[in-house]
Scaffold this active site. Sequence first.
Site, PDB file in Angstrom:
ATOM      1  N   HIS A  28      -0.640   1.213 -10.508  1.00  0.00           N
ATOM      2  CA  HIS A  28      -1.312   0.182  -9.695  1.00  0.00           C
ATOM      3  C   HIS A  28      -1.780  -0.986 -10.576  1.00  0.00           C
ATOM      4  O   HIS A  28      -2.963  -1.333 -10.643  1.00  0.00           O
ATOM      5  CB  HIS A  28      -2.495   0.772  -8.924  1.00  0.00           C
ATOM      6  CG  HIS A  28      -2.804   0.011  -7.667  1.00  0.00           C
ATOM      7  ND1 HIS A  28      -3.144   0.620  -6.496  1.00  0.00           N
ATOM      8  CD2 HIS A  28      -2.809  -1.320  -7.401  1.00  0.00           C
ATOM      9  CE1 HIS A  28      -3.363  -0.289  -5.561  1.00  0.00           C
ATOM     10  NE2 HIS A  28      -3.163  -1.479  -6.093  1.00  0.00           N
ATOM     11  N   ARG A  64       0.864  -1.170   0.000  1.00  0.00           N
ATOM     12  CA  ARG A  64       0.000   0.000   0.000  1.00  0.00           C
ATOM     13  C   ARG A  64       0.902   1.222   0.000  1.00  0.00           C
ATOM     14  O   ARG A  64       1.983   1.214   0.584  1.00  0.00           O
ATOM     15  CB  ARG A  64      -0.928   0.010   1.219  1.00  0.00           C
ATOM     16  CG  ARG A  64      -2.103  -0.945   1.108  1.00  0.00           C
ATOM     17  CD  ARG A  64      -3.105  -0.448   0.074  1.00  0.00           C
ATOM     18  NE  ARG A  64      -4.296  -1.298  -0.016  1.00  0.00           N
ATOM     19  CZ  ARG A  64      -4.487  -2.201  -0.960  1.00  0.00           C
ATOM     20  NH1 ARG A  64      -3.534  -2.398  -1.874  1.00  0.00           N
ATOM     21  NH2 ARG A  64      -5.606  -2.903  -1.004  1.00  0.00           N
ATOM     22  N   GLU A 119      -2.397   8.165  -3.600  1.00  0.00           N
ATOM     23  CA  GLU A 119      -2.900   7.660  -4.868  1.00  0.00           C
ATOM     24  C   GLU A 119      -4.318   8.164  -5.148  1.00  0.00           C
ATOM     25  O   GLU A 119      -5.153   8.143  -4.246  1.00  0.00           O
ATOM     26  CB  GLU A 119      -2.884   6.124  -4.790  1.00  0.00           C
ATOM     27  CG  GLU A 119      -3.097   5.391  -6.062  1.00  0.00           C
ATOM     28  CD  GLU A 119      -2.876   3.888  -5.902  1.00  0.00           C
ATOM     29  OE1 GLU A 119      -3.654   3.126  -6.479  1.00  0.00           O
ATOM     30  OE2 GLU A 119      -1.927   3.495  -5.203  1.00  0.00           O
TER      31      GLU A 119
END
Length: 319
Positions: free
Chosen positions: A285, A238, A267
């Site tokens: 991602h 993450r 993000e």
Amino acid sequence: MLKKILIARPLPEAVLAPAYAAFEVDVRPHTHPLSGDEMRNALRDYDGVMPTLGDVFSAEVFADVPNPRCSILANFGVGFNHIDTDAAHGAGVVVSNTPGAVTDATADTAMTLILMSARRAGEGERLVRSGAWAGWHPTQMLGLHVTGKTVGIVGMGRIGQAIARRCHLGFEMQVAYFSRSPKDLDFKATPYDSLTALAAEVDVLVVAVPGGAATHHLIGADVFAAMKPTAHLVNIARGDVVEEAALIAALQEDDIAGAGLDVYEFEPQVPQALRDLENVVLLPHLGTAALEVRVDMGLMALDNLVAHLNGGQTPPNAV
């Protein structure tokens, strides 16, 4: 009467077809995260919801809907730190995830980033695309030869083990790791009880821990200071596990040789300072971005919904 569910993002038809067969389904057509109002309405208006990354079902959201109609959040994805599970359970809402479906795809993405960062592949492609490449020469863009080097895995769960196995069996790398507890592994690996001690010894440091408060900024300035100036960082966990400002500083000062990132602290915002650097590989991602993987994830989430809503059973992947 069919139970009513909300699917929070467009999904492949191979997932939607069985969903329509099992439930009354609304598919939200947007790709951005659910808003606060959308989450509150979802809890009020549906029997089950299939949320995903970015859909922040916080304690405040649950507090505003004290008696939700929704009894399950079947998360599309293995990470569920965007859902306050304590608040969900307190409201009588089951939470599930999709653990097994993402392991190999995420590990493959980690290997992509290891090789791209070590061999300066992103920088090289930009050079060719710019038209400025003058041709091969013996000292052009020398990077790190990963075969036989040492990889450090931060978080030796399913994904961490899959990455380590690829590194060890595919590239003859020595494996070291930092994890909550020693693991019984089918390959040789050295456990460390200090993250900075691990960082000091490895050539590639790969972050594979779950997100959440316990791992927020786990990788910070102290870790970068401990790393070799020839070492690379890879993050497929993450974004906020890595302190982004400290990483930018380490890259700008050449305290580490490079980094490969698939996730970002804020993000989808990626700082201009990070985008300006040549010694970092930036992916959008892509961890599980393969059709068959996303189908497997969707079907696993659907199985959780079916078990709970239609079978009155504990979902197979309840968390």
